[in-house]
Scaffold this active site. Structure first.
Site, PDB file in Angstrom:
ATOM      1  N   GLU A  96       0.820  -1.202   0.000  1.00 15.19           N
ATOM      2  CA  GLU A  96       0.000   0.000   0.000  1.00 15.19           C
ATOM      3  C   GLU A  96       0.856   1.255   0.000  1.00 15.19           C
ATOM      4  OE1 GLU A  96      -3.979  -1.752   2.185  1.00 15.19           O
ATOM      5  OE2 GLU A  96      -2.366  -1.053   3.447  1.00 15.19           O
ATOM      6  N   CYS A 109       3.164   8.480   1.083  1.00 16.20           N
ATOM      7  CA  CYS A 109       3.787   7.542   2.027  1.00 16.20           C
ATOM      8  C   CYS A 109       4.016   6.228   1.284  1.00 16.20           C
ATOM      9  CB  CYS A 109       2.834   7.348   3.215  1.00 16.20           C
ATOM     10  SG  CYS A 109       3.401   6.146   4.430  1.00 16.20           S
ATOM     11  N   CYS A 116       6.712  -7.110   7.120  1.00 22.89           N
ATOM     12  CA  CYS A 116       7.787  -6.504   7.906  1.00 22.89           C
ATOM     13  C   CYS A 116       8.292  -7.531   8.914  1.00 22.89           C
ATOM     14  CB  CYS A 116       7.274  -5.271   8.658  1.00 22.89           C
ATOM     15  SG  CYS A 116       8.571  -4.371   9.553  1.00 22.89           S
ATOM     16  N   CYS A 120       6.901  -5.167  15.766  1.00 18.98           N
ATOM     17  CA  CYS A 120       6.391  -4.219  16.768  1.00 18.98           C
ATOM     18  C   CYS A 120       4.968  -4.624  17.166  1.00 18.98           C
ATOM     19  CB  CYS A 120       6.398  -2.799  16.219  1.00 18.98           C
ATOM     20  SG  CYS A 120       8.040  -2.235  15.725  1.00 18.98           S
ATOM     21  N   CYS A 123       1.719  -2.638  15.721  1.00 17.33           N
ATOM     22  CA  CYS A 123       1.632  -2.319  14.289  1.00 17.33           C
ATOM     23  C   CYS A 123       0.995  -3.461  13.502  1.00 17.33           C
ATOM     24  CB  CYS A 123       3.022  -2.031  13.732  1.00 17.33           C
ATOM     25  SG  CYS A 123       3.016  -1.650  11.960  1.00 17.33           S
ATOM     26  N   GLY A 175       6.704  -1.979   6.089  1.00 17.17           N
ATOM     27  CA  GLY A 175       8.100  -2.406   6.081  1.00 17.17           C
ATOM     28  C   GLY A 175       9.040  -1.492   6.831  1.00 17.17           C
ATOM     29  N   GLU A 176      10.260  -1.978   7.009  1.00 22.11           N
ATOM     30  CA  GLU A 176      11.317  -1.219   7.692  1.00 22.11           C
ATOM     31  C   GLU A 176      12.338  -0.813   6.615  1.00 22.11           C
ATOM     32  OE1 GLU A 176      12.282   0.296  10.456  1.00 22.11           O
ATOM     33  OE2 GLU A 176      14.217   0.594   9.479  1.00 22.11           O
ATOM     34  N   SER A 207      11.782   6.800   7.833  1.00 21.32           N
ATOM     35  CA  SER A 207      11.484   6.458   9.222  1.00 21.32           C
ATOM     36  C   SER A 207      11.982   5.058   9.540  1.00 21.32           C
ATOM     37  CB  SER A 207       9.969   6.538   9.439  1.00 21.32           C
ATOM     38  OG  SER A 207       9.642   6.231  10.774  1.00 21.32           O
ATOM     39  N   SER A 229      11.398   5.837  15.166  1.00 18.51           N
ATOM     40  CA  SER A 229      10.228   5.427  15.948  1.00 18.51           C
ATOM     41  C   SER A 229      10.697   4.967  17.324  1.00 18.51           C
ATOM     42  CB  SER A 229       9.484   4.305  15.225  1.00 18.51           C
ATOM     43  OG  SER A 229       9.012   4.782  13.981  1.00 18.51           O
ATOM     44  N   LEU A 230      10.585   5.853  18.274  1.00 12.50           N
ATOM     45  CA  LEU A 230      11.128   5.590  19.610  1.00 12.50           C
ATOM     46  C   LEU A 230      10.090   4.875  20.483  1.00 12.50           C
ATOM     47  CD1 LEU A 230      13.493   6.020  21.531  1.00 12.50           C
ATOM     48  CD2 LEU A 230      12.633   8.315  22.002  1.00 12.50           C
ATOM     49  N   ASN A 305      -3.396   3.960  16.505  1.00  7.41           N
ATOM     50  CA  ASN A 305      -4.510   3.654  15.602  1.00  7.41           C
ATOM     51  C   ASN A 305      -4.834   2.177  15.726  1.00  7.41           C
ATOM     52  OD1 ASN A 305      -4.777   6.268  14.279  1.00  7.41           O
ATOM     53  ND2 ASN A 305      -2.759   5.829  13.448  1.00  7.41           N
ATOM     54  N   CYS A 348      -1.249   5.465  10.263  1.00  8.34           N
ATOM     55  CA  CYS A 348      -0.008   4.833  10.712  1.00  8.34           C
ATOM     56  C   CYS A 348      -0.298   3.505  11.380  1.00  8.34           C
ATOM     57  CB  CYS A 348       0.708   5.707  11.738  1.00  8.34           C
ATOM     58  SG  CYS A 348       1.173   7.298  11.121  1.00  8.34           S
TER      59      CYS A 348
HETATM   60  N1  SAH Z   1       9.323   0.632  10.065  1.00  5.46           N
HETATM   61  C1  SAH Z   1       9.470   2.065  10.041  1.00  5.46           C
HETATM   62  C2  SAH Z   1       8.590   2.679   8.987  1.00  5.46           C
HETATM   63  C3  SAH Z   1       7.102   2.601   9.282  1.00  5.46           C
HETATM   64  S1  SAH Z   1       6.645   4.158   9.848  1.00  5.46           S
HETATM   65  C4  SAH Z   1       9.213   2.642  11.413  1.00  5.46           C
HETATM   66  O1  SAH Z   1       8.683   1.930  12.249  1.00  5.46           O
HETATM   67  O2  SAH Z   1       9.586   3.775  11.662  1.00  5.46           O
HETATM   68  C5  SAH Z   1       5.160   3.841  10.615  1.00  5.46           C
HETATM   69  C6  SAH Z   1       5.014   4.707  11.859  1.00  5.46           C
HETATM   70  O3  SAH Z   1       3.742   4.402  12.424  1.00  5.46           O
HETATM   71  C7  SAH Z   1       6.051   4.355  12.905  1.00  5.46           C
HETATM   72  O4  SAH Z   1       6.449   5.523  13.579  1.00  5.46           O
HETATM   73  C8  SAH Z   1       5.283   3.467  13.853  1.00  5.46           C
HETATM   74  O5  SAH Z   1       5.801   3.525  15.155  1.00  5.46           O
HETATM   75  C9  SAH Z   1       3.902   4.029  13.763  1.00  5.46           C
HETATM   76  N2  SAH Z   1       2.863   3.055  14.078  1.00  5.46           N
HETATM   77  C10 SAH Z   1       2.916   1.725  13.925  1.00  5.46           C
HETATM   78  N3  SAH Z   1       1.768   1.171  14.313  1.00  5.46           N
HETATM   79  C11 SAH Z   1       0.973   2.173  14.731  1.00  5.46           C
HETATM   80  C12 SAH Z   1      -0.363   2.236  15.228  1.00  5.46           C
HETATM   81  N4  SAH Z   1      -1.103   1.140  15.348  1.00  5.46           N
HETATM   82  N5  SAH Z   1      -0.864   3.452  15.527  1.00  5.46           N
HETATM   83  C13 SAH Z   1      -0.136   4.548  15.370  1.00  5.46           C
HETATM   84  N6  SAH Z   1       1.117   4.568  14.872  1.00  5.46           N
HETATM   85  C14 SAH Z   1       1.667   3.382  14.573  1.00  5.46           C
END
Ligand code: SAH
Length: 379
Positions: A96, A109, A116, A120, A123, A175-176, A207, A229-230, A305, A348
């Protein structure tokens, strides 16, 4: 697009590759520039359209390469103007891309992997596991088809829909990106090169969950913006929700960020997904602010989300506001990312490339903690 996936895609090739191919075919080097102009400026979908090339060259190209643009299998439109594109790749895999209009901006985006591997816990993409990396041309291809879609939309509406073109790109889809370093860096080259799309690196953000060696490489190899993404500052909490922390603990991540050779006036963006009762307490905001001292950065808070089966809840608006205030009071620049396209699961962490099939959030409602209503998603 219809060529067998065994034919190499020309979109995977660098300018140097194209020149080498031209040389081997007995063609002058400037032909490589002409081909790239057709592909990346004109958005040509077939070699036959490349009118300033000799017919024999066009045929040789068509015999050697496919132009593997992703096929737009479905476009979902959100009430807020966000559009989610379901794209089918040459081997049938789907990913997507999301187009997000926001006043003067139109942000694309893009995805970098099918699924992935990072796992996490919050996600939706993680639930897929990793199927494969996207190739350079498949990442660039997402831009090319999205750009064509935007242009076609404009043609269809006489008054036009502002903004008229993609102004920003974020590598924040499925993906990462840094796990697929070669695909990502190759795509950035084609996107930013003057022989390619010529998109400004200043308007591209990559990211990452925090793959430390690749973060350093990215800063050495490109001038794009970095987002990390901390999501938790406490190592125990982060380990639990982001398995990457087992390999790269929070402390090492922060030390790496502190030492990165950031170009002048650039800041790292730290993304922080707010999970109700997990990482959204004001004390955690204060700890976060202390830990970020000395790093040129801003924090982007992302209220969780929900997605079907998720084990987390969304922090309520008050908790979000308190967390943001605590950061600001400690001198940290903190913004809240609005959920865009939650009604079409385009926000996200909601990308799973299932097409239009899945819609009912019933399962999510059943498994979310009662204290974490996910109303007020912004739609
Ligand atoms: N893998 C990379 C690129 C994806 S960016 C990364 O993690 O940075 C997607 C962003 O959405 C990341 O900052 C992630 O932490 C955030 N994210 C993932 N799942 C989410 C969710 N359910 N609700 C809100 N943000 C989310």
């Amino acid at each position: 697009m219809t060529a067998a996936s065994t034919t190499p895609s020309i979109l995977d090739r660098s300018r140097a590759d194209l020149e080498a191919w031209c040389a081997a075919a007995g063609e002058p080097a400037y032909r490589a520039g002409q081909i790239a102009t057709w592909l990346y400026r004109q958005g040509a979908g077939e070699f036959a359209a490349m009118r300033n090339l000799p017919a024999a060259l066009r045929e040789a190209l068509a015999a050697a390469f496919a132009i593997d643009l992703p096929e737009v299998a479905h476009v979902a439109r959100s009430h807020d103007g966000t559009r989610k594109l379901l794209l089918r790749l040459a081997d049938g895999a789907t990913v997507e891309s999301v187009l997000i209009p926001d006043e003067a901006r139109l942000t694309l985006c893009v995805s970098t992997q099918v699924g992935c591997a990072m796992g996490c816990g919050f996600c939706a993409t993680a639930t897929l596991g990793l199927h494969r990396h996207l190739r350079r041309g498949e990442i660039v291809g997402q831009f090319l088809v999205a750009r064509a879609l935007v242009a076609a939309d404009l043609a269809g509406s006489p008054e036009g829909v502002a903004p008229a073109r993609i102004t920003n790109m974020v590598f924040m889809g499925m993906g990462e990106p840094l796990h697929n370093y070669d695909g990502t860096i190759g795509a950035i080259e084609t996107l930013t090169a003057d022989w390619g799309v010529d998109f400004s690196h200043r308007r591209i953000t990559v990211s990452t969950v925090g793959l430390l060696p690749e973060m350093r490489r990215l800063l050495a190899d490109t001038r794009v913006n970095l987002a990390v993404s901390l999501t938790a500052i406490d190592q125990d909490v982060r380990r639990r929700i982001m398995p990457v922390s087992r390999k790269y603990p929070v402390e090492d991540l922060l030390a790496t960020c502190r030492a990165l050779p950031l170009p002048r006036r650039k800041r790292i963006t730290f993304e922080y997904v707010l999970l109700a009762g997990v990482n959204d307490a004001p004390t955690q905001a204060k700890a976060l602010a202390r830990a970020l001292a000395g790093i040129r950065c801003k924090v982007n808070l992302i209220p969780f989300n929900p997605f079907p089966g998720a084990a987390f809840g969304r922090s309520d608006d008050l908790a979000v506001a308190r967390f943001q205030d605590a950061l600001r009071n400690a001198g940290v620049h903190a913004t809240v990312r609005e959920s865009r396209g939650p009604d079409i699961a385009a926000a996200c962490g909601q990308l799973v490339a299932e097409g239009a099939a899945r819609r009912t959030p019933a399962r999510a409602a059943a498994t979310l903690p009662a204290a974490a209503p996910h109303a007020g998603d912004g739609h």
